[in-house]
Design a protein around this motif. Structure first.
Motif, PDB file in Angstrom:
ATOM      1  N   VAL A 126       0.877  -1.169   0.000  1.00  0.00           N
ATOM      2  CA  VAL A 126       0.000   0.000   0.000  1.00  0.00           C
ATOM      3  C   VAL A 126       0.921   1.227   0.000  1.00  0.00           C
ATOM      4  O   VAL A 126       1.552   1.533   1.009  1.00  0.00           O
ATOM      5  N   GLN A 127       0.999   1.885  -1.157  1.00  0.00           N
ATOM      6  CA  GLN A 127       1.998   2.951  -1.304  1.00  0.00           C
ATOM      7  C   GLN A 127       1.682   4.189  -0.472  1.00  0.00           C
ATOM      8  O   GLN A 127       0.536   4.593  -0.331  1.00  0.00           O
ATOM      9  N   ARG A 128       2.756   4.777   0.046  1.00  0.00           N
ATOM     10  CA  ARG A 128       2.664   6.030   0.776  1.00  0.00           C
ATOM     11  C   ARG A 128       3.676   7.003   0.187  1.00  0.00           C
ATOM     12  O   ARG A 128       4.388   6.663  -0.754  1.00  0.00           O
ATOM     13  N   VAL A 129       3.741   8.195   0.766  1.00  0.00           N
ATOM     14  CA  VAL A 129       4.628   9.202   0.200  1.00  0.00           C
ATOM     15  C   VAL A 129       6.076   8.942   0.612  1.00  0.00           C
ATOM     16  O   VAL A 129       6.384   8.810   1.791  1.00  0.00           O
ATOM     17  N   GLY A 130       6.959   8.868  -0.373  1.00  0.00           N
ATOM     18  CA  GLY A 130       8.390   8.718  -0.133  1.00  0.00           C
ATOM     19  C   GLY A 130       9.109   9.926  -0.686  1.00  0.00           C
ATOM     20  O   GLY A 130       8.459  10.879  -1.090  1.00  0.00           O
ATOM     21  N   PRO A 131      10.412   9.960  -0.750  1.00  0.00           N
ATOM     22  CA  PRO A 131      11.310   8.886  -0.328  1.00  0.00           C
ATOM     23  C   PRO A 131      11.471   8.830   1.193  1.00  0.00           C
ATOM     24  O   PRO A 131      10.910   9.658   1.888  1.00  0.00           O
ATOM     25  N   SER A 132      12.211   7.820   1.619  1.00  0.00           N
ATOM     26  CA  SER A 132      12.526   7.643   3.033  1.00  0.00           C
ATOM     27  C   SER A 132      11.238   7.502   3.853  1.00  0.00           C
ATOM     28  O   SER A 132      10.268   6.969   3.367  1.00  0.00           O
ATOM     29  N   THR A 133      11.230   7.987   5.075  1.00  0.00           N
ATOM     30  CA  THR A 133      10.010   7.870   5.879  1.00  0.00           C
ATOM     31  C   THR A 133       8.890   8.696   5.248  1.00  0.00           C
ATOM     32  O   THR A 133       7.711   8.365   5.397  1.00  0.00           O
ATOM     33  N   GLY A 134       9.248   9.722   4.520  1.00  0.00           N
ATOM     34  CA  GLY A 134       8.282  10.484   3.722  1.00  0.00           C
ATOM     35  C   GLY A 134       7.115  10.989   4.526  1.00  0.00           C
ATOM     36  O   GLY A 134       7.282  11.624   5.563  1.00  0.00           O
ATOM     37  N   MET A 135       5.907  10.712   4.034  1.00  0.00           N
ATOM     38  CA  MET A 135       4.684  11.073   4.741  1.00  0.00           C
ATOM     39  C   MET A 135       3.878   9.783   4.849  1.00  0.00           C
ATOM     40  O   MET A 135       3.141   9.413   3.944  1.00  0.00           O
ATOM     41  N   PRO A 136       4.014   9.099   5.992  1.00  0.00           N
ATOM     42  CA  PRO A 136       3.532   7.713   6.085  1.00  0.00           C
ATOM     43  C   PRO A 136       2.026   7.528   5.931  1.00  0.00           C
ATOM     44  O   PRO A 136       1.575   6.442   5.602  1.00  0.00           O
TER      45      PRO A 136
END
Lengths: 586, 286
Positions: free
Chosen positions: A308-318
């Motif tokens: 289930v994709q979330r905002v990246g990169p890294s921890t991004g906006m979970p």
């Protein structure tokens, strides 16, 4: 856009506040009421990755037509504090109504600015004075909304009773119903008749209201998934939490692992032993799974990963939405191996594709990825009941004991014309074999001979060569004769459909290809579509246009495509697509 | 009754004098003593010289990724608890890249046996320092001496809630076989560290060095492996390396807690959906 006095066919209610205010709870109760009143519902949550204190809002949209996403505007706004006005005033449609808890401000006269009406509605004050607890502000807010939307009180009572009776008892149910009534009466006193947005009641035909994550969980149960291993991560955890309750009742098992490395490796161990196994994850978790993803390819172990994709990169906006992990699964991991990446666009497809994913994984003995997004992963939508008679379990070339005993010189990785070898499970008689992460021979034992390496690579890669018949083909929507084409995957389904309708109103005809299997890439169908268009727009929730790049790399023809991209952490609104296309084609 | 040769698939090719020969022999002895069948035993290995065990030991084998033998082994066991499962790692596999899995496997207490072959370096990649190399150990990766302090597997296991903790020595296959046999009959996660010299890369921790530096824990007549405080004391005491059965505890295994229906492993479930039951589930979303 709604005009007062006209019949309402589509309405959006935004509830805003701070994390911890009960925005989600209030919104979910409202969504359920609207669904029970026979409307098609779609919700949209915009939450921070925070438990208390940061601004949050939740939009509940209801329509007489089936909907798959958010609308362009907000009609009714209920805010638990005034801060939300500044953040969202521009989204409220002319003729819309805004109610806000003045946080201690006494009732002041409503003000009309730019065709919108603003009311101070003392939610907390009413809650404290009448119920000695601010908690009741949510039900008072719901009461006010019930007046504005002219909701059926019997439906509200029913849902409140379902929500609280088991957990809190009769007394609390009655108290909550009283709070709703109070909110409704107060709203009647201060809101003029012409401001209300009454909804017609329809018949609830037993539809379901659920999220994509819940649909994937239900799909996996229906598909016979009995082993689920995962590590907590937003926004995928609902899949696990639903299965954690249900799977033990089916003699299945849900296990919390120490990390995502363990989650996928455990699922592979379980699948090797014969279970239908799955894991779920999102951005950073998927990166940890890349190692075992390759093992699944090499060892030819069926497994399903829901991402289930979330905002990246890294921890991004979970807790926010994006489509930026397509590349991760289509190209990710080390070495080359067959993989299948499916992209559902609706809640119905979340269910259907999950069932399909388990069958494909076992038939082709390879990893299958269900790539979804926070948008429809966590948000609720109304769907027709799932048809279980369509669920067929296909375990591919999995052998039973009798079949295995009939095979002379059994080889787990036997070279076969279609590349798929009959599969025995540990514990079976006459099936002894090795499963190797190293390159191996037909019995699974390590083999570094070049000749064998070539044949084994070809065997594995051959498996998907003729898989097109089993894969989910792209679907074309809109006006097929049109020369303007739109291509998208996943959550853009809803906004693109509505954008096409908006363009039609502006005398622009367009068609839309929904890519439903990202890999193996449906090259031929996409080429046909591209060939039939003068201009093609690829709509994606990311910065680099990953689908556009995939198309460019796969089709064998000169093409020109334009990307419509959004990477603000929010899903598309229809207008954002239709206006860009309108500008480009005029 | 099976014999050692029933588990012998092929002759191994480790360096002459490698400790893994002793482990290979002990595993066969334990399998025979437990009257197992090669077709019911699952051997999961990690990456390292020990990983070749699968090529020579007759059983269902799974050669996992580096450090990931435990997650695979636990997945196998939970899906089909009727299979005896043995996972094997090296010290790099278990204590470095796979350390997280080790600690959580101890906490989880799934009924599998875990052997950690400790040769105190990375042998297959030509002799780099490992988490059990002593401080000052000169290796390919630490030409000026290893700067980190070594890790003690059994001590870590005790702190992590291990329910069966033992240490064997590849130079004593008889004792090792008996420890493996006990571990495999233990109801829960059994961990056995095996001191195993690498004759090619490690010129310090040789078989002779191990012989001189180990002591049998049960030489102390008062030692009770069910006494946690005693175990703690033995393991933290500076001096010789304790070998033998260090600690046993009767905590319930993971399967005891989550799988009351042990006779029916989930791999043999009928997977066709029960439509009536599913309709009821859907009602909750109406």
């Amino acid at each position: 856009m709604k005009i007062k006095g006209k019949k309402i066919a589509d309405i959006s209610v935004m509830i805003a506040g701070k994390a911890g205010d009960g925005v989600l709870f209030t919104g979910n109760v409202l969504a359920k009421i609207l669904k029970r009143q026979g409307w098609w519902v779609s919700t949209y949550r915009d939450f921070p990755s925070n438990i208390r204190g940061e601004p949050t809002n939740y939009t509940i949209r209801a329509s007489l037509e089936k909907i798959y996403g958010q609308a362009d505007d907000i009609d009714v706004f209920m805010a638990f504090d005034c801060g939300a006005i500044i953040d969202h005033a521009d989204k409220i449609v002319k003729g819309g109504i805004f109610l806000c808890d003045g946080l201690g401000l006494a009732h002041v006269a409503p003000s009309r600015i730019d065709g919108r009406t603003y009311h101070i509605f003392p939610l907390r004050k009413l809650a404290r004075e009448n119920f000695q607890s601010e908690l009741y502000k949510n039900m008072i807010a719901l009461g006010a909304l019930s007046h504005i939307l002219d909701l059926d009180f019997r439906v509200i009572e029913g849902i409140i009773s379902e929500t609280f009776l088991k957990r809190k008892g009769k007394k609390i149910v009655r108290k909550n119903i009283r709070a709703v009534r109070l909110g409704c009466q107060q709203a009647k006193k201060m809101i003029e008749q012409e401001e209300i947005h009454p909804l017609v009641e329809k018949k609830d035909s037993g539809r379901l209201l659920l999220s994509g994550n819940e649909a994937i969980a239900m799909g996996s149960l229906a598909a016979g998934c009995r082993y689920f291993a995962a590590y907590p991560i937003c926004p995928a955890t609902e899949i696990w939490q639903w299965l954690a309750v249900v799977l033990p009742e089916y003699n299945g098992l849900v296990i919390q692992t120490e990390d995502e490395l363990a989650a996928l490796n455990m699922a592979l161990g379980a699948s090797y032993a014969g279970a239908r196994a799955m894991t779920s994850t999102s951005g950073p978790g998927a990166s940890l799974m890349m190692e075992a993803f390759s093992l699944a390819g090499m060892a030819e172990i069926p497994v399903v990963v829901a991402h289930v994709q979330r905002v990246g990169p890294s921890t991004g906006m979970p807790t926010k939405t994006e489509q930026s992990d397509l590349d991760q699964w289509v190209y990710g991991s080390h070495g080359e191996f067959p993989r299948i990446v499916l992209s559902p666009g609706t809640i119905e497809e979340c269910f259907e594709f999950t069932v399909k994913a388990f069958n494909l994984a076992e038939k082709y003995q390879c990893p299958v990825i269900l790539l979804t997004e926070q948008d429809y992963g966590q948000n609720l939508r109304t769907v027709k009941k799932f048809d279980l008679t369509k669920v067929k379990i296909d375990r591919g070339k999995l052998l039973n004991q009798e079949e295995l005993e009939g095979i002379k010189d059994y080889r787990r990785y036997k070279f076969t014309p279609d590349g798929i070898s009959p599969r025995a499970l540990p514990g079976m008689k006459n099936g002894l074999h090795m499963v190797e992460s190293n390159e191996h021979d037909q019995n699974g034992y390590r083999d570094e001979d070049s000749e064998n390496r070539i044949r084994m690579m070809q065997k594995r890669m051959r498996k998907l060569e003729n898989a097109a018949k089993d894969l989910i083909p792209p679907r074309v929507w809109g006006d097929r004769e049109s020369e303007f084409g739109i291509i998208g995957f996943g959550s853009t389904f809803g906004p693109i459909q509505e954008a096409i309708a908006q363009l039609k109103d502006r005398k622009i005809r367009a068609k839309y290809m929904q890519i439903r299997t990202l890999w193996p890439f449906p090259r031929k169908k996409v080429e046909e579509f591209l060939d039939s268009c003068k201009e093609v727009f690829v709509v994606e929730n990311n910065f680099t246009g990953q689908l556009g790049q995939l198309i460019r790399s796969q089709v064998q023809m000169p093409i020109r495509i334009k990307n419509i991209l959004k990477y603000s952490s929010q899903a598309f609104r229809p207008q954002e697509i239709s206006s860009q296309i309108q500008m480009a084609v005029r | 009754m099976k014999k050692d040769k029933d588990f012998h698939l092929s002759d191994p090719t480790w360096c002459a004098g490698c400790g893994i020969y002793g482990i290979f022999a002990s595993l066969k002895k334990a399998a025979v003593a437990l009257d197992l069948d090669p077709e019911e035993l699952v051997l999961v290995t990690g990456i390292g010289c020990h990983g070749r065990l699968n090529n020579h030991f007759k059983a269902y084998g799974f050669h996992a990724l580096h450090g990931r033998a435990l997650p695979v082994a636990q997945g196998v066991k939970l899906s089909n608890p009727s299979l005896p499962v043995v996972a094997i790692s090296g010290d790099g596999d278990a204590y470095s890249i796979g350390l997280g899995h080790f600690i959580h496997a101890l906490r989880r207490n799934i009924n599998i046996t875990y052997l950690v072959v400790d040769n105190r370096l990375y042998a297959l990649t030509q002799g780099q320092s490992s988490p059990t190399s002593h401080r000052g150990y000169v290796s390919a990766s630490a030409p000026y001496g290893t700067k980190e302090n070594p890790l003690d597997g059994p001590r870590l296991a005790l702190a992590s809630g291990g329910t069966f903790i033992a240490r064997g020595f590849s130079g004593n296959p008889k004792q090792l076989a008996s420890l493996i046999e006990k571990g495999m009959t233990h109801r829960g996660f059994s961990f056995i560290e095996v001191l195993s010299p690498c004759v090619t890369q490690n010129k310090v921790n040789t078989i002779q060095w191990f012989r001189e530096n180990i002591t049998q824990i049960d030489e102390d007549p008062k030692y009770d492996p069910r006494n946690r405080t005693q175990a703690q004391g033995k393991l933290t005491h500076e001096g010789k390396i304790q070998v033998g059965l260090i600690y046993v505890d009767d905590k319930p295994s993971y399967e005891d807690l989550v799988m009351p229906d042990r006779d029916n492993p989930l791999v043999w479930n009928d997977l066709n959906p029960d439509i009536e039951r599913f309709e009821k589930i859907m009602e909750k979303f109406q």
